[in-house]
Design an enzyme around this catalytic site. Structure first.
Site, PDB file in Angstrom:
ATOM      1  CE  LYS A 192       0.543  -5.314   5.671  1.00  0.00           C
ATOM      2  NZ  LYS A 192       0.478  -3.897   5.807  1.00  0.00           N
ATOM      3  CE  LYS A 222      -4.250  -1.710   2.120  1.00  0.00           C
ATOM      4  NZ  LYS A 222      -5.185  -1.612   3.271  1.00  0.00           N
ATOM      5  CG  HIS A 227      -8.494   5.275  10.476  1.00  0.00           C
ATOM      6  ND1 HIS A 227      -8.713   4.333   9.507  1.00  0.00           N
ATOM      7  CD2 HIS A 227      -7.152   5.426  10.549  1.00  0.00           C
ATOM      8  CE1 HIS A 227      -7.557   3.918   9.016  1.00  0.00           C
ATOM      9  NE2 HIS A 227      -6.589   4.563   9.645  1.00  0.00           N
ATOM     10  CG  HIS A 258      -6.576   0.290  11.604  1.00  0.00           C
ATOM     11  ND1 HIS A 258      -6.110  -0.754  12.386  1.00  0.00           N
ATOM     12  CD2 HIS A 258      -5.471   0.819  11.015  1.00  0.00           C
ATOM     13  CE1 HIS A 258      -4.797  -0.845  12.266  1.00  0.00           C
ATOM     14  NE2 HIS A 258      -4.384   0.100  11.446  1.00  0.00           N
ATOM     15  CD  GLU A 273      -0.844  -1.007  13.252  1.00  0.00           C
ATOM     16  OE1 GLU A 273      -1.472  -2.041  12.981  1.00  0.00           O
ATOM     17  OE2 GLU A 273      -1.273   0.136  12.993  1.00  0.00           O
ATOM     18  CG  ASN A 301      -8.400  -2.200   7.666  1.00  0.00           C
ATOM     19  OD1 ASN A 301      -7.301  -1.672   7.574  1.00  0.00           O
ATOM     20  ND2 ASN A 301      -9.127  -2.529   6.613  1.00  0.00           N
ATOM     21  CD  GLU A 353      -8.241  -3.664   2.759  1.00  0.00           C
ATOM     22  OE1 GLU A 353      -7.068  -3.281   2.841  1.00  0.00           O
ATOM     23  OE2 GLU A 353      -9.192  -3.079   3.292  1.00  0.00           O
ATOM     24  CG  HIS A 355      -1.834   4.761  12.605  1.00  0.00           C
ATOM     25  ND1 HIS A 355      -3.119   4.922  12.136  1.00  0.00           N
ATOM     26  CD2 HIS A 355      -1.489   3.461  12.324  1.00  0.00           C
ATOM     27  CE1 HIS A 355      -3.524   3.784  11.588  1.00  0.00           C
ATOM     28  NE2 HIS A 355      -2.553   2.884  11.693  1.00  0.00           N
TER      29      HIS A 355
END
Ligand code: NAD
Ligand code: GLY
Length: 371
Positions: A231, A145, A256, A252, A187, A249, A241, A269
């Site tokens: 990952k 990404k 977010h 997230h 994460e 996510n 995805e 984050h």
């Protein structure tokens, strides 16, 4: 010296994640083995370059590469098309060719922008990731990404573009500010909860999680390796995805929203993700998807890492609920949540109604101190 090589098995774009202490000094040799062109552009920012730039350049030059350099300004505020345009200008001036390579040396901001430039310059040139934050090592540098922010929202402009190599040197974490390290640990905890129960137990057993110098080298290596493996396995099964990758996510959705409502300045984050994981876990308990006991285990690990578990002061619950409607993951008007089912497993659900979100977030309001 411990060294691990983790494959990212993609049918068209397979590559390796190489994880070894002091691998920065062997960067040139690693890249040489990929048989790329002799011109490379090292891309970093002044902070990271100040620590590690000379070593990276020395290794590349020793291996015979013609090295050009571009430094972005440091910070999320500079993750823009303007910054990428400056890199294009540098690439033009340096005469980079189709077989030349951009090498990103930095955190997720440098990596995302350099990857986007690599995807688009001459319709795609070589790209190597050398992540220097924990978050970039376990997440941003893997999976392709890439992109930049639009004034109206984060990461709205981008492309999937896989690197040819991810080279991780854990020793660079020694200079990373402690708060940034903790944000990366969020994460890592995510991978333990959604994918790798063994990793989660290691995090539970660790005495400290908040600072890299408190972790033994073997434990840090193991945590990095298992996170990268998680990952790589998810991306290997779902590069773009279409389904499974959405589980990454976890945390997230609410994360977010709180990051955005605090103007992307108050929370890192990973801190938003930590709050989001606590919220998603409570939603999963309320929906009988997972147990209150597992919820408590997750909260304990998040707290041990020194990460927040409550909504920041001044953020209204109704504002969070409204913000969720603008999430990239909304489908047909329904917000999609990643919810844990047991340690090491998660599912995606669009059956979470606003009333339940409201109740859950009420439990996560900041504690008020009576004076
Ligand atoms: P960052 O890149 O802004 O780095 C954080 C700070 O640490 C910066 O000031 C940087 O200069 C400094 N730094 C980096 N390495 C250092 C080191 N070794 N020693 C000392 N200082 C160092 O932040 P980040 O958390 O790495 O990345 C956040 C970005 O990553 C966001 O833009 C986010 O959108 C993106 N991201 C992308 C993906 C993806 O899949 N592509 C996934 C997650 C996050
Ligand atoms: N960071 C989420 C993903 O790469 O899909």
């Amino acid at each position: 010296m411990t060294q691990s090589v983790i494959p990212v098995n993609l049918p068209q774009n397979a590559y390796e994640i190489a994880l070894a202490s002091d691998s920065l000094d062997r960067l040139g040799a690693w890249i040489k083995s990929l048989h790329l062109g002799h011109k490379v552009m090292l891309v970093s920012n002044p902070t990271v370059f100040g620590y590690y730039g000379k070593r990276a350049i020395a290794s590349l030059e020793t291996a015979g590469f013609e090295v050009h350099l571009h430094l972005f300004n440091d910070g999320e505020a500079y993750k823009t098309l303007d910054s990428v345009a400056q890199l294009y200008d540098k690439a033009l001036a340096a005469g980079l060719e189709r077989n030349s390579t951009f090498i990103a040396l930095g955190g997720g901001v440098v990596g995302d922008m350099t990857g986007f430039a690599a995807a688009t310059w001459l319709r795609g040139i070589g790209f190597i990731q050398i992540p220097t934050t924990l978050l970039a090592m376990v997440d941003a540098s893997i999976g392709g990404k890439t992109g930049v922010n639009h004034p109206q929202g984060k990461n709205l402009i981008g492309a999937f573009y896989q690197p040819r190599l991810v080279l991780i040197d854990p020793t660079v974490l020694q200079t990373l500010p402690e708060r940034e390290f903790r944000a990366g640990i969020a994460e890592v905890i995510k991978y333990g909860v959604i994918w790798d129960a063994g990793l989660f137990r290691q995090l539970e057993d660790a005495r400290h999680l908040a600072n890299p110098s408190h972790l033994s080298n073997p434990l840090l290596h193991e945590i990095l390796m298992r996170s990268c493996q998680a990952k790589a396995e998810v991306v290997g099964q779902d590069e773009k995805e279409a389904g499974l990758r959405a589980i990454l996510n976890y945390g997230h959705t609410i994360g977010h929203a709180v990051e955005s409502l605090t103007g992307y300045t108050e929370l890192l984050h990973g801190e938003g993700v930590a709050i989001g994981m606590v919220a998603a876990s409570r939603l999963a308990v309320a929906l009988n998807l997972w147990s209150a006991e597992d919820d408590a285990r997750q909260t304990q690990v998040i707290e041990k890492a020194g990460l927040p578990t409550r909504i920041p002061e001044g953020v209204e619950i109704e504002a969070i609920i409204a913000k969720l409607q603008t999430d990239k993951k909304v489908k047909d008007g329904r917000v999609r949540f990643v919810l844990p089912t047991r340690i090491g497993n998660a599912t995606v659900s669009d059956r979470v109604d606003n009333e339940l979100i409201r109740d859950t977030l009420t439990q996560l309001q900041p504690l008020t101190v009576n004076r």
